[in-house]
Structure formats: C-alpha cells, structure tokens
Write a protein that holds these residues in place. Structure first.
Motif, mmCIF file in Angstrom:
data_model
loop_
_atom_site.group_PDB
_atom_site.id
_atom_site.type_symbol
_atom_site.label_atom_id
_atom_site.label_comp_id
_atom_site.label_asym_id
_atom_site.label_seq_id
_atom_site.Cartn_x
_atom_site.Cartn_y
_atom_site.Cartn_z
ATOM 1 N N ARG A 161 0.829 -1.213 0.000
ATOM 2 C CA ARG A 161 0.000 0.000 0.000
ATOM 3 C C ARG A 161 0.862 1.261 0.000
ATOM 4 O O ARG A 161 0.558 2.227 -0.694
ATOM 5 C CB ARG A 161 -0.954 -0.018 1.200
ATOM 6 N N GLN A 162 1.944 1.233 0.780
ATOM 7 C CA GLN A 162 2.827 2.393 0.820
ATOM 8 C C GLN A 162 3.575 2.562 -0.501
ATOM 9 O O GLN A 162 3.773 3.685 -0.981
ATOM 10 C CB GLN A 162 3.832 2.256 1.968
ATOM 11 N N ILE A 163 3.962 1.447 -1.096
ATOM 12 C CA ILE A 163 4.624 1.499 -2.404
ATOM 13 C C ILE A 163 3.705 2.130 -3.436
ATOM 14 O O ILE A 163 4.121 3.015 -4.202
ATOM 15 C CB ILE A 163 5.054 0.084 -2.849
ATOM 16 N N ASP A 164 2.445 1.692 -3.472
ATOM 17 C CA ASP A 164 1.481 2.248 -4.429
ATOM 18 C C ASP A 164 1.282 3.751 -4.205
ATOM 19 O O ASP A 164 1.080 4.512 -5.156
ATOM 20 C CB ASP A 164 0.141 1.524 -4.308
ATOM 21 N N HIS A 165 1.356 4.164 -2.949
ATOM 22 C CA HIS A 165 1.211 5.583 -2.620
ATOM 23 C C HIS A 165 2.412 6.391 -3.115
ATOM 24 O O HIS A 165 2.261 7.547 -3.553
ATOM 25 C CB HIS A 165 1.062 5.747 -1.104
ATOM 26 N N ASP A 166 3.597 5.778 -3.078
ATOM 27 C CA ASP A 166 4.827 6.503 -3.407
ATOM 28 C C ASP A 166 5.184 6.481 -4.891
ATOM 29 O O ASP A 166 5.973 7.321 -5.343
ATOM 30 C CB ASP A 166 6.006 5.916 -2.616
ATOM 31 N N LEU A 167 4.645 5.547 -5.659
ATOM 32 C CA LEU A 167 5.031 5.428 -7.069
ATOM 33 C C LEU A 167 4.894 6.738 -7.849
ATOM 34 O O LEU A 167 5.842 7.162 -8.516
ATOM 35 C CB LEU A 167 4.222 4.314 -7.749
ATOM 36 N N PRO A 168 3.729 7.408 -7.797
ATOM 37 C CA PRO A 168 3.610 8.641 -8.589
ATOM 38 C C PRO A 168 4.446 9.799 -8.055
ATOM 39 O O PRO A 168 4.627 10.803 -8.753
ATOM 40 C CB PRO A 168 2.106 8.955 -8.498
ATOM 41 N N ARG A 169 4.986 9.644 -6.839
ATOM 42 C CA ARG A 169 5.811 10.705 -6.254
ATOM 43 C C ARG A 169 7.300 10.460 -6.471
ATOM 44 O O ARG A 169 8.131 11.230 -5.997
ATOM 45 C CB ARG A 169 5.528 10.815 -4.745
ATOM 46 N N THR A 170 7.628 9.406 -7.196
ATOM 47 C CA THR A 170 9.024 9.053 -7.443
ATOM 48 C C THR A 170 9.496 9.657 -8.755
ATOM 49 O O THR A 170 9.107 9.216 -9.828
ATOM 50 C CB THR A 170 9.192 7.522 -7.488
ATOM 51 N N PHE A 171 10.295 10.695 -8.660
ATOM 52 C CA PHE A 171 10.798 11.418 -9.828
ATOM 53 C C PHE A 171 9.670 11.773 -10.805
ATOM 54 O O PHE A 171 9.686 11.352 -11.970
ATOM 55 C CB PHE A 171 11.883 10.597 -10.542
ATOM 56 N N PRO A 172 8.670 12.528 -10.338
ATOM 57 C CA PRO A 172 7.562 12.919 -11.221
ATOM 58 C C PRO A 172 8.067 13.705 -12.431
ATOM 59 O O PRO A 172 8.988 14.510 -12.319
ATOM 60 C CB PRO A 172 6.683 13.788 -10.313
ATOM 61 N N GLY A 173 7.478 13.414 -13.577
ATOM 62 C CA GLY A 173 7.860 14.101 -14.801
ATOM 63 C C GLY A 173 8.943 13.402 -15.590
ATOM 64 O O GLY A 173 9.230 13.793 -16.737
ATOM 65 N N HIS A 174 9.543 12.358 -15.031
ATOM 66 C CA HIS A 174 10.571 11.641 -15.781
ATOM 67 C C HIS A 174 9.902 10.938 -16.977
ATOM 68 O O HIS A 174 8.828 10.345 -16.839
ATOM 69 C CB HIS A 174 11.280 10.616 -14.897
ATOM 70 N N PRO A 175 10.539 10.970 -18.154
ATOM 71 C CA PRO A 175 9.890 10.446 -19.369
ATOM 72 C C PRO A 175 9.634 8.943 -19.363
ATOM 73 O O PRO A 175 8.833 8.467 -20.178
ATOM 74 C CB PRO A 175 10.884 10.830 -20.487
ATOM 75 N N TRP A 176 10.282 8.183 -18.501
ATOM 76 C CA TRP A 176 9.973 6.748 -18.419
ATOM 77 C C TRP A 176 9.478 6.343 -17.038
ATOM 78 O O TRP A 176 8.471 5.636 -16.914
ATOM 79 C CB TRP A 176 11.182 5.885 -18.771
#
Length: 401
Positions: A161-176
């Motif tokens: 659950r915490q991983i799913d929460h953090d995924l979109p906050r991990t280097f937002p805007g990176h092309p991949w």
C-alpha cells in the motif's frame, strides 16, 4: 525501457550517449535559467555556466571511456571482472599477500578508475560484478525473480500500500519512470523485495534508489539484485527497518565525523543549535539520489559498490567542507539548510565533490566506521526504546480518558 541500448561498438555508443548541450544565443547573452534533459532523462534547471560545466563533464566522461577501452585493448576484455582483481574492496588488497603482482596492479588500477568514474555504457556490467550482485544471483534458481513476482502478484500488505502511494511521487515528470510502464516495473522490484526481506519490507527512500537502479541496470531483474546486495551487504543492515535504527546510528556517526574532520563547522552549527540530520538523513536514506544531479549521484554509487558505505560519509562531509566559509557566516538554521541544499543540487561536476571527498576529508576505513557504529548503537536503541514507551504511555492515557 528508457535508455535501452543496442549492441553497437562501445566507443560509438559512448559518443552517442553524451550529446553536447548548446543553449540558444539568447540564453548565452543573458544569464537566464535554461532547462534540458541529462543522460538519464531527468530535467535539469541551471544557467549557462551550468550548461558549460555539464559539457566539460561530458567531455571528461568521453576521455574516461577512452581510458577504459584502451585498458581493455592492453589487458584483455573484462580484465576488471576477474576474481583476483575484485578482492581489493575496502583496502583489503593489503591483506591479500597471495595475489600475483599482475592482479595487484590491476586491482590498484581498478580502484583508481572507479573513483574517476565508470563510463555509463559499462556501469550495468561493472556494478553487477563489483557489488556482489552477480554472485548473490547465482546462489538461487535462474527463475527466482520471475517466480517471486508471480507469487506475490495481487497480494496486499502495508508495504504494498505504501509502495502504491509513493510510485507517482518518485521522480515525477521523468519520461519513463513517470509512466504506467515505469510505475509497473518499479512496483514489481519494490514489492518483490518487500517479500524477500520482511524485516525491511518497504521504507520510503527505497523508491528513489530502486528507480535510479532501474535506469542504470536496464532490466528489472538486475535492478532487483542490485537492490538486494545494497541492502543485504553494502549498507548497514538496519538502515531501512521499521524503526530506522541503522539510519539513526549513521546520523550519530556522521555528527562525530563532522566534529573530527570539520571541527570549525561542527562547533559553529552546534552553537547555533543546528542538527545535521536535518539534511543528512535524506542523503543516507536515498543515497543522494534526491539531492545530487544524477551523474554525480552515480559517480558516488560507482565507489559505493566497490569500496562500501564509507563513501556516503566522504561525500556528505565534502558537501559541508566545500561551503565551510559560507556556513561559518550563518546565524539562522534556515540559511544553513539553504546553502547545503543549493550546493548539492548544483554539483554538476562530480570531480568537484569527489576531489574534496577523497583528498581533503582524510581517510576512513570500514573497520573504523564499524567501531564507531557499535559505540553509538546502545544510545540509539535506548532512545528508540524510550520513544516506544512514551508512545505506549500516551496510548494508554488516551484509552483511560
């Protein structure tokens, strides 16, 4: 995946990977902020001076690549991956009296080369070998990672659950990384490891580390094994457990080292009431991946995977040392944080940091750090125990009211 490479000639590949940055004529005439992508797809903001520094760095990378290719021609392909050459580690070569002179020479050469930087095209192969990830992977069935990800697919835990929460906050805007494909790959690596080591599970900060490993290693499986060797062999074991006890120990050790290596800075900050963990905690949890430009971070990691966690202390101390005069002029905590953060974010030239780290900080060994950690552990555990008791007391008080 972002940055996937074809099987071209290595020299040609290196040249194509490192384009020259050319700001517009308007940018050159005015000291305005320009944006551009670095080698790993991260958007960098800086002025024209920063662009010039990056171009100089890229030329250094090309030259360093030529050195590696030249040594391959004279010593043989993959000479740096031979078992005897990899024995050096953290000064271990002095104890290996049975080493042949040729292996000794190669090991010394390799240490010097790694400190000067591993060419990007060689990083996946060199890291996988020098870190011990290749050896760790060889101890389990070839299908281990695939079987693990399939077995845990769909399972829900506090870690997932915490991983799913953090995924979109991990280097937002990176092309991949900031795409469904990138999120899915990162999730599989993090979730897989959370089941491999339930003591660690998942800790915030690992998302940034694993994301950068994915960009460098190119495959999920290799990134997974690099994460495994990092957490199980390279770093302090309890850095990412629930109570972060290892991280607290590292912060205390770092504070002591700052007093030893940079006494004027340490005394000034102590008189001001500044706690170095305000900036250093993120450095040690994210391994500088959120603080330094990507190539500078990876240069630190080059040494990390070969010489061990001591390089984190070298780099952290160097950032403070580089700004000693400015820090001694500060009177507010906010000013200290601003100087440190601005400095780290603008360290586009890795040599600027690593020269200070290894030439002006002085030596430290893994054995010395281990002794300092053992010295700090009782105080940290007592502090954490007191914190737990206090929280339990508050909970009991809340139930009784």
């Amino acid at each position: 995946m972002f940055g996937i490479q074809g099987k071209r000639d290595l020299t040609t590949e290196l040249q194509s990977q490192i384009p020259i940055l050319r700001p517009s004529i308007h940018a050159r005439r005015a000291n305005i902020v320009v944006k551009f992508q670095d080698l790993y797809g991260f958007t960098v903001e800086g002025n024209v001076d920063d662009v010039n520094v990056l171009n100089e760095v890229r030329e250094k990378v090309r030259n360093q690549g030529r050195v590696w290719w030249g040594l391959e021609a004279s010593k043989g392909a993959d000479w740096y991956l031979q078992p005897d050459v990899l024995l050096i580690g953290d000064g271990g070569i002095a104890l290996k009296t049975s080493l042949k002179i040729s292996a000794l020479s190669n090991a010394i050469t390799l240490k010097r080369l790694i400190r000067k930087g591993i060419p990007p095209v060689l990083r996946p192969k060199v890291w996988f070998s020098i870190s011990g990830a290749e050896k760790k992977k060889s101890t389990v069935p070839e299908s281990y990672y695939g079987d693990l990800t399939k077995a845990v697919d769909g399972m829900v835990t506090p870690a997932t659950r915490q991983i799913d929460h953090d995924l979109p906050r991990t280097f937002p805007g990176h092309p991949w990384l900031d795409t469904p494909e990138g999120h899915a790959a990162l999730r599989r690596v993090l979730v897989g490891y959370s089941f491999r080591d339930s003591d660690v599970g998942y800790c915030q900060g690992l998302n940034y580390v694993a994301a950068l490993l994915l960009l460098v290693m190119k495959t999920e499986e290799d990134a997974f094994w690099m994460l495994a060797v990092l957490l199980e062999n390279v770093l302090v074991r309890d850095c990412y457990t629930t109570n972060l006890s290892g991280c607290h120990v590292e912060q205390r050790v770092f504070k002591d080292l700052l007093a030893q290596k940079c006494p004027r800075i340490a005394t000034h900050l102590d008189n001001m009431g500044f706690d170095v963990s305000l900036v250093a905690t993120e450095w040690f949890l994210c391994l500088f991946s959120k603080s330094l430009p990507s190539e500078t971070t990876l240069r630190v990691w080059d040494v990390l995977f070969y010489e061990g966690a001591k390089v984190l202390f070298h780099a952290a101390l160097a950032i403070f040392k580089m700004k000693e005069n400015e820090l001694l002029m500060t009177h507010q905590v906010g000013d200290v944080i601003n100087i440190i953060q601005t400095t780290s974010h603008q360290l586009f030239d890795p040599d600027e940091l690593l020269t200070v780290a290894f030439e002006k900080i002085g030596s430290m060994t893994t054995n010395t750090l281990s002794k300092q950690r053992k010295k700090q552990e009782p105080a940290v555990m007592a502090e954490l125990d007191q914190r737990v008791r206090r929280l339990n007391s508050l909970e009991e008080s809340g139930k009784s009211t």
